[in-house]
Write an enzyme that holds these catalytic residues in place. Structure first.
Site, PDB file in Angstrom:
ATOM      1  N   VAL A  22      91.701  -7.665 -38.820  1.00 21.11           N
ATOM      2  CA  VAL A  22      91.089  -6.346 -38.967  1.00 21.11           C
ATOM      3  C   VAL A  22      89.598  -6.573 -39.065  1.00 21.11           C
ATOM      4  O   VAL A  22      89.143  -7.643 -39.452  1.00 21.11           O
ATOM      5  CB  VAL A  22      91.617  -5.592 -40.211  1.00 21.11           C
ATOM      6  CG1 VAL A  22      93.074  -5.202 -40.024  1.00 21.11           C
ATOM      7  CG2 VAL A  22      91.449  -6.425 -41.466  1.00 21.11           C
ATOM      8  N   SER A  23      88.817  -5.567 -38.712  1.00 25.54           N
ATOM      9  CA  SER A  23      87.384  -5.790 -38.564  1.00 25.54           C
ATOM     10  C   SER A  23      86.586  -5.578 -39.833  1.00 25.54           C
ATOM     11  O   SER A  23      85.385  -5.781 -39.857  1.00 25.54           O
ATOM     12  CB  SER A  23      86.820  -4.886 -37.462  1.00 25.54           C
ATOM     13  OG  SER A  23      87.035  -3.540 -37.778  1.00 25.54           O
TER      14      SER A  23
END
Length: 230
Positions: free
Chosen positions: A10-11
Site C-alpha cells: 500500500v502506498s
C-alpha cells in the site's frame, strides 16, 4: 522445499491492506507474507528486497494485482523478468488468472501472459500519471482561487486602514473646533474611522484564514505527491 510467498503493498500508512491480507492468508503462511507501505514508483522497498533474497527457483509468489507489484511500466517488466527468469519463481496475480506462470507454459501461453503483463503494466503507470495530473490541476485551481480571494481581502484591509487613518486625522484637526463646518467634518470622520478599523480587523482575520488555507494546501500537496506516487 518449494515455498509459497505473498507480497502486499500500500502506498501510505493510512491505506488499508485488509483485502490483500485476506487473499494472502488463504494461500500463504503468515511468516511468508511481506508488506511494504510506500510508493510503487520503484522497487527500492525494504520488505520486497528481503522477500526476493528468500525466493528460490520453483517457489510461488502471489500478488493481488499487478499495480501492487509496482506502478512503473519498465520497472514492472524488469522485475517480472528477474523473478521468473533469473530466480526462476512462479508468479500468480490473483486478480488476473492469465498472469499465472504455472499455466500455459507453451509458446502461445507465454505470448499471451507477456502481452497481458505489458497491457496491465501500461495501465498501472498510466493510472498513476492521470491521478497525479488531476491532483495537480485540482490543487492549482484551489490555490489560484485562494490567492485571488487573498488579494481581494488585502485590498479590503488596505482600504479599511486608509479610511481609519483619514478619519483619525480629520477628527484630530477638528477636535479644537467642534462647531460649524469642522464639527460636521468631525461628526462624519469618527464613524468613518470606526468603520475603517472594523473593516481592517475583519479583513485581517479573513487574510489570516486564507493564508492558513494556503499553507495547508501546500502541505497537502506534499502529502498527495507521496500518496499518489504509488
Amino acid at each position: 522445499m518449494i515455498e509459497n510467498y505473498g507480497y502486499i503493498r500500500v502506498s501510505s500508512q493510512e491505506q488499508n491492506e485488509y483485502r490483500q491480507l485476506l487473499a494472502m492468508h488463504q494461500r500463504v503462511p503468515r511468516e511468508n507474507i511481506f508488506m511494504d507501505k510506500q510508493s510503487g514508483k520503484d522497487f527500492n522497498r525494504p520488505q520486497y528486497k528481503r522477500m526476493v533474497k528468500k525466493l528460490r527457483a520453483g517457489d510461488l509468489l502471489y500478488i493481488l494485482s499487478i499495480d501492487r507489484l509496482g506502478r512503473n511500466y519498465e520497472e514492472i517488466q524488469n522485475q517480472w523478468r528477474v523473478l521468473t527468469k533469473e530466480i526462476g519463481v512462479d508468479v500468480c496475480v490473483i486478480d488476473m488468472p492469465l498472469l499465472d506462470t504455472r499455466q500455459g507454459r507453451d509458446l502461445m501461453g507465454t505470448f499471451i501472459a507477456d502481452l497481458v503483463l505489458q497491457i496491465l503494466s501500461f495501465v498501472a503507470q498510466n493510472e498513476r500519471e492521470n491521478i497525479r495530473r488531476r491532483q495537480e490541476e485540482g490543487i492549482a485551481a484551489a490555490r489560484a482561487q485562494l490567492v485571488a480571494q487573498r488579494d481581494t481581502v488585502t485590498d479590503e484591509r488596505r482600504n479599511g486602514l486608509a479610511m481609519a487613518g483619514i478619519g483619525a486625522v480629520a477628527a484630530f484637526f477638528t477636535i479644537r473646533r467642534p462647531f460649524g463646518i469642522f464639527g460636521l467634518i468631525a461628526a462624519m470622520a469618527v464613524p468613518a474611522a470606526i468603520w475603517g478599523i472594523v473593516q481592517a480587523v475583519s479583513a485581517q482575520k479573513n487574510l489570516n484564514t486564507l493564508n492558513a488555507h494556503l499553507a495547508k494546501l501546500t502541505e497537502e500537496r506534499k502529502e498527495y505527491e507521496a500518496l499518489l506516487d504509488e
